[in-house]
Design a protein around this motif. Structure first.
Motif, short mmCIF file in Angstrom:
data_model
loop_
_atom_site.label_atom_id
_atom_site.label_comp_id
_atom_site.label_asym_id
_atom_site.label_seq_id
_atom_site.Cartn_x
_atom_site.Cartn_y
_atom_site.Cartn_z
N LEU A 152 4.41 -6.96 1.42
CA LEU A 152 3.84 -5.81 0.72
C LEU A 152 4.84 -4.67 0.56
CD1 LEU A 152 0.36 -5.71 2.51
CD2 LEU A 152 0.97 -6.85 0.36
N GLY A 153 5.92 -4.71 1.32
CA GLY A 153 6.91 -3.65 1.23
C GLY A 153 6.41 -2.32 1.77
N VAL A 154 5.58 -2.38 2.80
CA VAL A 154 5.07 -1.16 3.42
C VAL A 154 5.53 -1.12 4.87
CG1 VAL A 154 3.03 -1.06 1.95
CG2 VAL A 154 2.88 -2.21 4.15
N HIS A 155 5.49 0.05 5.44
CA HIS A 155 5.82 0.22 6.84
C HIS A 155 4.61 -0.16 7.68
CE1 HIS A 155 6.95 2.22 10.60
NE2 HIS A 155 8.19 2.11 10.16
N ARG A 156 4.87 -0.76 8.81
CA ARG A 156 3.80 -1.19 9.72
C ARG A 156 2.84 -0.04 10.04
NH1 ARG A 156 3.44 -5.32 13.57
NH2 ARG A 156 5.50 -6.02 12.96
N ASN A 157 3.37 1.14 10.31
CA ASN A 157 2.51 2.29 10.63
C ASN A 157 1.61 2.66 9.46
OD1 ASN A 157 3.57 2.42 13.19
ND2 ASN A 157 5.03 4.05 12.70
N SER A 158 2.11 2.53 8.24
CA SER A 158 1.29 2.82 7.06
C SER A 158 0.14 1.83 6.94
CB SER A 158 2.13 2.77 5.78
OG SER A 158 3.13 3.76 5.83
N LEU A 159 0.43 0.57 7.19
CA LEU A 159 -0.61 -0.45 7.14
C LEU A 159 -1.72 -0.11 8.14
CD1 LEU A 159 -0.11 -4.20 6.74
CD2 LEU A 159 -1.60 -3.40 8.55
N TYR A 160 -1.32 0.21 9.36
CA TYR A 160 -2.32 0.54 10.39
C TYR A 160 -3.05 1.83 10.09
CZ TYR A 160 -0.83 -3.30 13.38
OH TYR A 160 -0.56 -4.54 13.88
N LYS A 161 -2.35 2.82 9.53
CA LYS A 161 -2.99 4.10 9.22
C LYS A 161 -4.07 3.93 8.15
CE LYS A 161 -2.06 8.85 7.97
NZ LYS A 161 -1.07 9.86 7.66
N VAL A 162 -3.79 3.13 7.13
CA VAL A 162 -4.73 2.96 6.02
C VAL A 162 -5.84 1.97 6.36
CG1 VAL A 162 -4.96 2.19 3.62
CG2 VAL A 162 -3.02 3.61 4.29
N PHE A 163 -5.50 0.83 6.97
CA PHE A 163 -6.48 -0.23 7.17
C PHE A 163 -6.92 -0.43 8.62
CE2 PHE A 163 -4.15 -1.25 3.30
CZ PHE A 163 -5.21 -1.34 2.41
N GLU B 293 -18.55 -9.69 9.33
CA GLU B 293 -18.33 -9.03 8.03
C GLU B 293 -17.77 -10.01 7.01
OE1 GLU B 293 -16.97 -4.75 7.97
OE2 GLU B 293 -16.50 -5.30 10.04
N ALA B 294 -16.87 -10.87 7.41
CA ALA B 294 -16.35 -11.90 6.51
C ALA B 294 -17.49 -12.86 6.14
CB ALA B 294 -15.19 -12.65 7.15
N ALA B 295 -18.32 -13.22 7.10
CA ALA B 295 -19.45 -14.11 6.83
C ALA B 295 -20.40 -13.50 5.80
CB ALA B 295 -20.20 -14.42 8.13
N SER C 247 -6.00 -2.25 10.95
CA SER C 247 -5.57 -3.50 11.56
C SER C 247 -5.33 -4.54 10.47
CB SER C 247 -6.65 -4.04 12.51
OG SER C 247 -7.82 -4.35 11.78
N LYS C 248 -4.80 -5.67 10.88
CA LYS C 248 -4.66 -6.79 9.95
C LYS C 248 -6.03 -7.20 9.44
CE LYS C 248 -3.71 -11.71 10.29
NZ LYS C 248 -3.13 -12.78 11.11
N ARG C 249 -7.01 -7.23 10.32
CA ARG C 249 -8.37 -7.59 9.93
C ARG C 249 -8.93 -6.62 8.90
NH1 ARG C 249 -13.41 -5.86 11.39
NH2 ARG C 249 -15.09 -7.34 11.02
N GLY C 250 -8.66 -5.33 9.07
CA GLY C 250 -9.12 -4.34 8.11
C GLY C 250 -8.54 -4.59 6.72
#
Length: 169
Positions: free
Chosen positions: A26-37, A102-104, A39-42
């Motif tokens: 995605l070309g994003v920083h790990r902290n940005s991913l966590y801040k917006v979503f 939630e996925a279900a 977690s990976k699940r989010g």
């Protein structure tokens, strides 16, 4: 970013994608991913919802409008170009829905939409645990099974799987 994540999850499944893969792809920083979503699940849930809304449901509208909806859905599943639009749903059904409520929920809604695209009308019966899909209604299961066979054949590098049996004269 969500669209790119949906494409990655559709190719490799939830467990096949690490946070490092997401950051690199995605070309994003790990902290940005966590801040917006969070977690990976989010991010996965956002990607699944985006995919169902922007890829799957528009295709199903075209299937519903086809003269032979069941045939159109079968053609979609076996199409080298459009069949991949079923893959994230297929993987979510197998991998995440059994362990993630939630996925279900998202998967159940998409399956109802698939059923309705092929044959409008109620396809659920009340069961002891509430509404359940009618096990006798098979087009959706058949189409997703075809797609799974095609994915397996493509992944093996073997000859393409022909999901349609030869016709008898």
């Amino acid at each position: 970013m969500v669209e790119a994540a949906a494409d990655l999850f559709a190719r490799r499944a939830y467990d096949g994608v690490s946070v490092d893969d997401l950051v690199a792809h995605l070309g994003v920083h790990r902290n940005s991913l966590y801040k917006v979503f969070g977690s990976k699940r989010g991010l996965y849930l956002a990607a699944l919802r985006w995919h169902l809304e922007h890829r799957l449901r528009p295709l199903l509208a075209r299937v519903r409008a086809a003269p032979d909806p069941a045939g159109a859905l079968r053609d979609l599943a076996t199409s080298p170009d459009r069949g991949a639009d079923l893959d994230l749903l297929l993987l979510a059904m197998a991998e995440r829905a059994p362990v993630d409520p939630e996925a279900a929920h998202e998967v159940a809604g998409a399956l109802r939409d698939l059923d309705a695209a092929v044959a409008p009308g109620p396809h659920a019966t009340a069961g002891a645990g509430g509404a359940a899909r009618d096990p006798a209604y098979a087009p959706t299961a058949t189409v997703l099974g075809l797609r799974l066979c095609l994915r397996a054949a493509a992944g093996s590098g073997g000859a393409p799987f022909d999901p349609l049996p030869p016709t008898r004269d």
